[in-house]
Scaffold this active site. Sequence first.
Site, PDB file in Angstrom:
ATOM      1  N   HIS A  67      64.851 -71.545 -24.275  1.00 52.93           N
ATOM      2  CA  HIS A  67      64.092 -70.402 -24.093  1.00 52.93           C
ATOM      3  C   HIS A  67      63.087 -70.507 -25.095  1.00 52.93           C
ATOM      4  O   HIS A  67      61.804 -70.118 -24.864  1.00 52.93           O
ATOM      5  CB  HIS A  67      64.976 -69.209 -24.227  1.00 52.93           C
ATOM      6  N   GLU A  70      60.665 -73.109 -24.359  1.00 53.58           N
ATOM      7  CA  GLU A  70      59.823 -72.770 -23.026  1.00 53.58           C
ATOM      8  C   GLU A  70      58.512 -72.023 -23.614  1.00 53.58           C
ATOM      9  O   GLU A  70      57.346 -72.171 -23.188  1.00 53.58           O
ATOM     10  CB  GLU A  70      60.641 -71.820 -22.179  1.00 53.58           C
ATOM     11  N   HIS A  71      58.637 -71.077 -24.540  1.00 57.38           N
ATOM     12  CA  HIS A  71      57.680 -70.240 -25.016  1.00 57.38           C
ATOM     13  C   HIS A  71      56.600 -71.198 -26.092  1.00 57.38           C
ATOM     14  O   HIS A  71      55.572 -70.841 -25.818  1.00 57.38           O
ATOM     15  CB  HIS A  71      58.111 -69.235 -25.989  1.00 57.38           C
ATOM     16  N   GLU A 145      57.440 -67.729 -32.156  1.00 54.51           N
ATOM     17  CA  GLU A 145      58.149 -67.395 -30.775  1.00 54.51           C
ATOM     18  C   GLU A 145      59.500 -67.215 -30.648  1.00 54.51           C
ATOM     19  O   GLU A 145      60.204 -66.613 -30.042  1.00 54.51           O
ATOM     20  CB  GLU A 145      57.627 -68.575 -29.940  1.00 54.51           C
ATOM     21  N   GLU A 167      62.770 -60.203 -27.303  1.00 50.33           N
ATOM     22  CA  GLU A 167      63.226 -60.221 -26.048  1.00 50.33           C
ATOM     23  C   GLU A 167      64.701 -60.064 -25.699  1.00 50.33           C
ATOM     24  O   GLU A 167      65.166 -59.488 -24.733  1.00 50.33           O
ATOM     25  CB  GLU A 167      62.472 -61.272 -25.380  1.00 50.33           C
TER      26      GLU A 167
END
Length: 975
Positions: A67, A70-71, A145, A167
Amino acid sequence: MTFKINETYNGFKLLREEKVEETNSISRLFQHEKTGARLLSLFNDDDNKVFSISFRTPPEDHTGLPHILEHSVLCGSRKFPTKEPFVELMKGSLNTFLNAMTFSDKTMYPIASRNDKDFFNIMDVYLDAVFYPNLHEIPEILMQEGWHYHLEKKEDKLTYKGVVYNEMKGAFSSPEGVLHRKIEESVLKDTIYANESGGDPDFITDLTQSQFEEFHKKYYHPSNSYIFLYGDGDIQEQLKFINEEYLSNFDKLDIDSHIEKQQPYEEIQNVEVDYSISADDDDKEKTYLSLNYVVGESTDRELVLAMDILEYMLLENPAAPLKKALVDANLGKDVFGSYNNSVIQPVLSIILKNSDAEKTEEFKKVVYDTLNDLVEKGIDEDLIEASININEFKLRESEMGGLSKGLLYAIKCMDGWLYEADPLMHMRYENELHSIKEKSKNRYFEGLIQKYILDNKHGSLLTLKPKKGMAEEHSEEIQSKLDEYKASLSEEEINNIVEGTKKLLERQMTPDSKEALSTIPLIELEDIPAEPEEIPQVEKEINGTKVLYQEEFTSKIAYLHLLFDSSVVEEEDVQYVALLGSILGKVSTEDKHYSKLSNDININTGGIRFSTESYSKDGDDYTFYPKFSVRAKALSDKIPNMISLIKEIILTSKFDEDKRIKELLSQLKSRLEMSIFDRGHSVAANRLLSYFSPAGRYHEMISGISLYKFICNLEKNFDAMKEEIKAKLKNCAESILNKNGLIISITGEDEEYKIIEDNIDELLVGLSNTVITQKEYKFEELKDNEGLKTPGNVQYVAKGYNYIRLGNKYTGKLQVLKKVTSIDYLWNKVRVQGGAYGCMVRLTRAGSLIFTSYRDPNLKETLDAYDNTYKYLKDIDIDDREMRKYIIGTISDMDAPLSPVLKGEKAVADFIKGLTYDDYKKEREEILSTTQEDIKELSSIYEAVMEKGFCCAMGNEGKIDKNKELFNKFVTVFE
């Protein structure tokens, strides 16, 4: 051009070519000869072209490495060295979709655009990002990130910061979020699926820079890639570009990303997990119970389709027998199912919400007794037919969650392709659907229940229990751990952290150079269509009733939308109108039990939905039009049946079934709770809007926390209030469902329109024709400025006002200002520097201007950022190229492609609001002519709006208490 099997085209060998009727495409499957990269092309006449590159990314732990990666790959690359090329594309491309997605076992990078030049530009940025990201050279990318120790001054408290860290704190704040993550872990415990690919906040902080880089080197290689192309683009040019610019630079590698399957369990596993509720909450009836089963493999396409149908049949349909049995047993307040086939071994879940831990065995007994009974006596034939038909309708529409067809197919193809199977397997469904229909006549679904649930030991019984104050307790533990860690550090080590924080902040606050920004490819303004797309709408009349007709190709599906005037209801009863919308179609009629009604709806239509909404007059939120909507869709040969069913529901529904209405109240309360967790930014923004906007107040009453509190009260006091509830529902139905004030909207082709025209009278003649009296709703402006308390770990912070009320007028230039604000200032200040997952601006033609953040670790700091927006903008320096970017990005937002049904919805909304095509033309001209001076001048609107001081925040109760001086009132959200 004609392609030949086994021939090579621009480095790609064609392995297979065939027509796929279900997607109306020519499918071509290629393999890149030099690297082994796989590529699937679906060629058709859709101008909304889609590209996606995906990688198999098996998570190795709970750090969320896939994840965070991905950012991070979208934070600068070899050819595009800006800090965030992704943001530059959001500013200045005509994309119709731009995102990246992390799944349990794969990471996808899909984009879409209707403009050929723009499509290649975005594809270039994305391919460079995944293969040549700057994350290897710039450690601040992981810090920003993912996570980092944050310490601006030596004497400050040491904290964790990071976009994904916050998040996932938000994701783990939702009990449903925790539940679904733990389900996968509980049944696939010895596989990669036991690891949290999104990241568990407790483990994200274990991730190191070296692990981060190694994961990218290992898995982000063409040999481990899956490339997807869709639409009417030039395939040869696309293949040439991908090969020459990127894949030809790599050699084939043997990458071990194989995904092992879980060995079957010998017994159902019992798993208990806690989730946090507020310290003041009652923990009774707050437990989730979930029975979960591994069902075959995702590469068994008939089984996957059949289980999708079975899950709906047992748990989602209003006539669902397993759902009914669990509700009747009074074990919980809501029942729903889940079927996840985006993993190598799909998982079926039976979920009971608002129960208690001591009911676990009884829950299991009711499930097994009910399913044994269904197997023994057989499933109702109408229920089987209804469940197959509604799923077939969804397959033929090919729409899901607002995604275009191409994007949906990009995701679907991976459900087979990732596991070494046919990428087309889940797009093709005709043969499997036919087979299931035939087998269903001979106890097929009963056999599935027996094999995959009753006799299946590969499963888990998961109990998710509430724990008071767990979030606050955990936050204190984390801070204590950080305090201890800081105390153990030498002065030099503390200085290093301060220096690292300083370097990160400097990078974040330093603008990209013009040279770096100029690397991002950009189309010319001349490439943008000069005029907006016009939705064809013809005003007609059928027997004195206004009809709006949008002629669109809909594959023989008719979309019917009835809009009744609901302003005939007194203000005190407005929320009963919302309740009416939630129960119509789910209660019995004079002729049918609700289970029979549900089956008839699903056999004959693609669904009939009832809802409450309102439309603000263009330029004036004091004037709004409350509507009660009936939306229905059916294939042309079933249109008469659809109209008969609508008539039966709206004219003969029974409101005297106490037990059923109480069940629906409990279910509605449960679904509202889930929705509040999922869209906290909208909840906070809508609550704020209700302080100063009459239209906003009405909307909040019918959909926000006000409605949730209203439903909680009805459910809690049902026995004392049931006669009042029934009387109010009956009165609302009789008042609203009236021919006067009715607008009918029809989307389809002439054949569908004619059938509706010939049959609609059956409904119209049954409606009341009494003269209606519209009620005036008087909402006063109130600066409530509420702190909305939840047990969550993040905030949703909103601030704003109505700019028209302050003497301003709407202009398209405001849309460019919104783009500059959200993608430039707020992105950097609230997301990049503040660590929030997102921050956005809501701006409407009726005057609403609201800033809101999403999964935000901060509160006061975010409000301060909002207040200072105008200072940044009044002195902004934007060169011509950057200005062109913002204009292109704004037009991109305006020109998002719409499905036929969404075109119909927009056309109707514009009609009611008083918006014309000329208004949109004028708006577009204003956007295209926006200058830097306009942005500076318009920034004064922000200053005036923020000075009004209207704000609202939903979030962690401890955080709100610590900032109590910001609020006038406090509300504990959940009950």
